[in-house]
Design a protein around this motif. Sequence first.
Motif, PDB file in Angstrom:
ATOM      1  N   ASP A  36     -64.451  25.266 -84.793  1.00  0.00           N
ATOM      2  CA  ASP A  36     -64.279  26.060 -83.570  1.00  0.00           C
ATOM      3  C   ASP A  36     -65.450  27.043 -83.718  1.00  0.00           C
ATOM      4  N   LEU A  37     -66.094  27.026 -82.296  1.00  0.00           N
ATOM      5  CA  LEU A  37     -67.144  27.999 -81.922  1.00  0.00           C
ATOM      6  C   LEU A  37     -66.777  28.669 -80.573  1.00  0.00           C
ATOM      7  N   ASP A  38     -67.534  29.850 -80.228  1.00  0.00           N
ATOM      8  CA  ASP A  38     -67.481  30.406 -79.067  1.00  0.00           C
ATOM      9  C   ASP A  38     -68.012  29.362 -78.149  1.00  0.00           C
ATOM     10  N   VAL A  93     -71.620  29.186 -77.645  1.00  0.00           N
ATOM     11  CA  VAL A  93     -72.449  28.751 -78.841  1.00  0.00           C
ATOM     12  C   VAL A  93     -72.162  27.130 -78.996  1.00  0.00           C
ATOM     13  N   ALA A  94     -71.146  26.699 -78.325  1.00  0.00           N
ATOM     14  CA  ALA A  94     -70.685  25.443 -78.512  1.00  0.00           C
ATOM     15  C   ALA A  94     -71.752  24.635 -77.554  1.00  0.00           C
ATOM     16  N   THR A 154     -61.931  29.991 -77.991  1.00  0.00           N
ATOM     17  CA  THR A 154     -62.817  29.291 -78.482  1.00  0.00           C
ATOM     18  C   THR A 154     -62.781  27.690 -78.255  1.00  0.00           C
ATOM     19  N   PHE A 177     -73.818  22.464 -87.370  1.00  0.00           N
ATOM     20  CA  PHE A 177     -72.526  23.317 -86.980  1.00  0.00           C
ATOM     21  C   PHE A 177     -72.839  24.561 -87.895  1.00  0.00           C
ATOM     22  N   GLU A 178     -72.974  24.480 -89.439  1.00  0.00           N
ATOM     23  CA  GLU A 178     -72.693  25.738 -90.036  1.00  0.00           C
ATOM     24  C   GLU A 178     -74.045  26.625 -89.786  1.00  0.00           C
ATOM     25  N   GLU A 180     -75.735  26.747 -86.760  1.00  0.00           N
ATOM     26  CA  GLU A 180     -75.384  27.380 -85.523  1.00  0.00           C
ATOM     27  C   GLU A 180     -74.364  28.527 -85.770  1.00  0.00           C
ATOM     28  N   ARG A 181     -73.456  28.439 -86.281  1.00  0.00           N
ATOM     29  CA  ARG A 181     -72.234  29.423 -86.525  1.00  0.00           C
ATOM     30  C   ARG A 181     -72.773  30.703 -87.403  1.00  0.00           C
ATOM     31  N   SER A 214     -75.136  32.735 -85.019  1.00  0.00           N
ATOM     32  CA  SER A 214     -74.359  33.522 -84.071  1.00  0.00           C
ATOM     33  C   SER A 214     -73.277  34.358 -84.420  1.00  0.00           C
ATOM     34  N   ALA A 215     -73.109  34.680 -85.743  1.00  0.00           N
ATOM     35  CA  ALA A 215     -72.270  35.553 -86.351  1.00  0.00           C
ATOM     36  C   ALA A 215     -72.892  36.922 -86.089  1.00  0.00           C
TER      37      ALA A 215
END
Length: 242
Positions: free
Chosen positions: A27-29, A32-33, A69, A86-87, A89-90, A93-94
């Motif tokens: 799950d992402l914002d 960001v997704a 999300t 994915f990791e 990008e997360r 964006s953290a």
Amino acid sequence: MIEPGSGPRSGSRDNGLRCAGYVAAGDLDPRVADGLLENLREEGIAAYALPTPAAQGGYLELRLPATHTDRVFVDSEKSARAMELFEQERADSAPEPTSPARASTADVDAAWQQLLTSLQTPSDTATWPSREDVGADTEPATFDAASFAAEAGSGPRDYVVNDPEDAHFVPPRPPPLPKLRAVTIGAIAAIVGGLLILISGIDGGDLYWLGILGILGGGAALVWHMKEGPPEDSGWDDGAVV
């Protein structure tokens, strides 16, 4: 995550590529997704995103996510590379962890010394009323309402001393009585005249019939005119019509 996905459907966003099977990456914002979908498209990996569904609790209740999300589904055959993106990008964006600001020891000591100095330094800015500057041999003052009211001047103590006897309630003037119409006055006069004839027994009772007719006629006139609306010259309250 190994949750399978059947493919893009209504309400989802995809990157334009298709594959045989999908697997959930996480799950992402939503903002960001969208960026992740573009990066996966450049890598040739089919993916799509849709709003994260509610989770089922221990009592079969549905629990919505704390924040809005999107759940991203990627090609199951290329999930390893997709999970790396994915990791990444997360992580990008953290939000950066913020440490609470701590005052240095020198700043605390300087503030403490400034406070002590302000308390120990005498101040000449305080002012007192002249009547409070009394000597040791001055007799105690007594309260005088007249002099107290005269001394009440400008400043925070500006108020007026009122006599308690003047603080009484003054009722407003009563409203004027409604004006009687000519028909009402005539009906009342007929009733009163009929009663006088019956009581006095004029002409030995020969006029009793006239008194009874006056009472009945006056009462009927009052009842009949009560059905009409208020007269045009009625008072301010537009009250009942007699």
